[in-house]
Each structure stands twice: as C-alpha cells, then as structure tokens.
Design a protein around this motif. Structure first.
Motif: not given
Length: 394
Positions: A59-63, A79-84
């Motif tokens: 969903l998102s990668t953020k620094s 950060n790596i935000c995901m749906k699993l």
C-alpha cells in the motif's frame, strides 16, 4: 510516465548490495523480494514465499527523516505498509538519536515517526493496523550503573538489574502508547558497543557503556471494550507469537551485534481467492505466440498498464521475467468473464526449467494472480504430440 515496468526497472538499476545478497540466499528457498525502501543507511526489505504473492498488496513505502530538524535522513524511520490476506500490517525500521543523555529526544523521534505515517485513500491510521512490527537501532541505554558494574553483570549473565535500568523498559512504564508495544525477554548480552572484528566491548578512550540498543517490538491492533466484553464467534482470527529473540555474537563487522526475532503469525484469511486466475492454454512451445487465459474478480479494476510476466520457477524478484505482455495491447478476446492475450515465446532459450505466469497490477503495485508451474517444450516436442491432444504440462 505511469508505467509499472519502467518504475520497476528503475529500482533494479540502483539495486543495493544487501538486496542482491538476500535475493541470492533466499530465492533457492522460494522467497521472492516483495518490496524495499531506503533512506541513507536505513534499509527495509520484505520477502515472501511465492505462493503468498497474490495475497500481498503493497500500500505504501515511506521515509521519515528526523535528523537535523527533520531534513536529514541519518536518523528517522522507513516504513512498508501492506495488506496480507486482507489484514493491515506496517513494518518500521528506525535509527534513533544516540548517547545516554538523549533519551527524551529518542522518545520524541519515536512519536514523530509514528505521527508521520499518514496514508492516502482509505488506508486506516497506523494505530488501527492489525499489526505493527518496529525494529532498529533504537539507541536506548542503561541508566545509573557504572561501566564496571554493567560489564561484570554481563560477564555473570546477570541481567535482571540491568533490565530495570534499561531506558526503553522504564519509558514503557510511563508512556501508555509505548506500553502497547510488546518485546521478548532480553536474555542475550547487550549488543552495543563492540570493538570491530571482535567480541570485546569498547576498549577505546570513550569506553562506552554496553546497552541493548538494537530492539524488535510489535503491537497488535487495540480492541474496543465492546469486543472484549462480547467476543463474536465470527470475528477474524489474527494472532502473533514470538518464537525466538536472540543476538548473534559471531558477526563482528560492526560495533553492534545483529538481533533477530522469529514469529509465528496465525490468521483466518479475509481474502482467500486471488483477484486474477491465470491459465496457460494448450501445449506451450518455443516457436509460436502462445495464449494466456485469465479471469478477473468482480471488484478488480484492471489498468492499461497491467502486465503479465513469464518467469522461471525460482525467480528472485518481480523484475526477473523472461518476457512480458501488456494485457491491453495483445488482447485476443473477451467472453463470459474470460480474457485472453497472446505472448511471444520464440526468443526463449530451450531449457528444462519450469515456468509460471504472474499478473502485475499497476494500480495496486502488486502481483494479484499467479499460475501453477508448467513447462515450455522445445520445438521438437510439438512433433511428438498429436493435434487435439495437447494439454498444458502443469
């Protein structure tokens, strides 16, 4: 240019050595690099076994830089935000300010990294994610005790008094939000600071006091009081348990010792069917355009920039395709919910390796469908198969 292939190729052109190393090590074990994010010395990599790929959505990668008033990335978090399988998971790697006297600043940076995890669209606030895993060089130190006492305690493996003066442990007693983050027991020696290429704690003039600077924390989504009082038998099951939390003294290239955590994650999938089902049609040979059939889930919105890649089994990354086809360009037919595209296989070298197909969604930035493994026969193979009896070798 909004193009999944081009952005992925751009990432590959600047592949970091750690990514290449781990892909070499993990791909024989069927792990594929799913995502990464970098900020100066901070690197976060996510790998997954290939059977999970259609159920992982990045969903998102953020620094989030916090050094030099928030402008410099020598400190901060990625950060790596995901749906699993339908659950929201955020993974954070951080580097917080050093030195014993900067504990308030460390806690301030911790809060700032958390507050800056703002997501676009309908992604919930990070505190409403089902799981947060947070690790890194947090730089928390041991208060009050002198260097000699700390070293003697480590030598005797008597850590209990040191735990009581660990700054992170103390902060968790007073900070309600920090208290929601769990950590395994610190049953290993402090991981900082060592002389390089040795197992000796700092012998330089500074003689820094040993500390557990390198930590792994996790936090499950906070449950409402109503759900705690009246649990529903239909509520989704999602739990995590720590299997091991250890340091590794054999590695000496840094003044830190690496720390690893192994977890068991149990869940009742909220998503159990891939968004795309892929089928290689007929007997695949290395001389003609071959046909791929695929069907879409009713709620999936395809894009002209979606593509299907042909891969050898054992791929390291989604970039490792042998060839690919844009689903909008090479379309053959659409009927009864079934789509067909053709892909050219004439330039593929003859091999006995198995192949598989992956459907990459540009809008979701993820693989959303994968075929079963199959073989592509050399040209001579076709002569041995009677017309009308050809079947994909799956």
């Amino acid at each position: 240019m909004n193009c999944g292939i081009m952005s992925l190729l751009s990432d590959t052109a600047f592949e970091d050595p750690w990514s290449s190393f781990f892909m070499d090590v993990l791909s024989p074990l069927s792990f594929i690099k799913v995502s990464c994010v970098r900020m100066q010395g901070l690197l976060l990599l996510v790998f997954a076994k290939h059977q999970h790929l259609p159920f992982i959505q990045i969903l998102s990668t953020k620094s989030t830089p916090t050094g030099f008033f928030g402008y410099w990335g020598n400190k901060g978090g990625v950060n790596i935000c995901m749906k699993l399988y339908g659950y929201y998971i955020s993974i954070i790697n951080c580097h917080l300010p050093p030195h014993l006297g900067n504990n308030d600043q460390r806690l301030e940076h911790f809060d700032r990294i958390l507050e800056m995890q703002n997501f676009e669209g309908d992604i919930p606030n990070i505190l409403d994610h089902d799981l947060i895993i947070w690790f890194g060089d947090m730089n928390f130190r041991i208060e009050d005790f002198g260097l000699r006492f700390v070293r003697e305690s480590i030598k005797k493996q008597s850590y209990r008094e040191l735990w009581e003066k660990d700054q992170l442990s103390i902060a968790k007693k007073h900070d309600p939000l920090l208290r929601e983050f769990q950590e395994g027991p610190l049953l290993f020696p402090p991981t900082y600071k060592f002389d390089r290429n040795s197992n000796n704690y700092d012998t330089s003039e500074k003689k820094r006091k040993p500390a557990w600077t390198d930590r792994i924390l996790w936090r499950l989504k906070r449950q409402s009081q109503a759900s705690l009082c009246t649990p529903s038998p239909l509520a989704p099951h999602f739990s995590i348990s720590l299997r091991s939390y250890v340091s590794h003294m054999m590695y000496c290239i840094s003044d830190h010792k690496p720390v690893t955590g192994t977890f068991d994650l149990e869940m009742k999938p909220l998503l159990s069917t891939p968004l795309i089902s892929l089928i290689p049609e007929g007997l695949w040979t290395m001389e003609n355009d071959m046909v791929i059939s695929y069907s879409l889930a009713p709620d999936f919105l395809s894009s002209p920039w979606d593509w299907i890649g042909l891969y050898k089994v054992g791929l390291r990354h989604i970039n490792d395709y042998v060839t690919y086809v844009w689903v909008g360009d090479n379309q053959v037919s659409i009927n009864d919910g079934l789509n067909q595209v053709y892909i050219n296989t004439s330039n593929i070298p003859e091999t006995e390796d198995q192949f598989l197909l992956c459907y990459y969604s540009n809008s979701l930035r993820s693989v959303v469908g994968m075929s079963k493994p199959f073989q592509i026969c050399p040209q001579s193979c076709r002569k041995d198969n009677k017309r009308g009896e050809s079947h994909p070798q799956i």
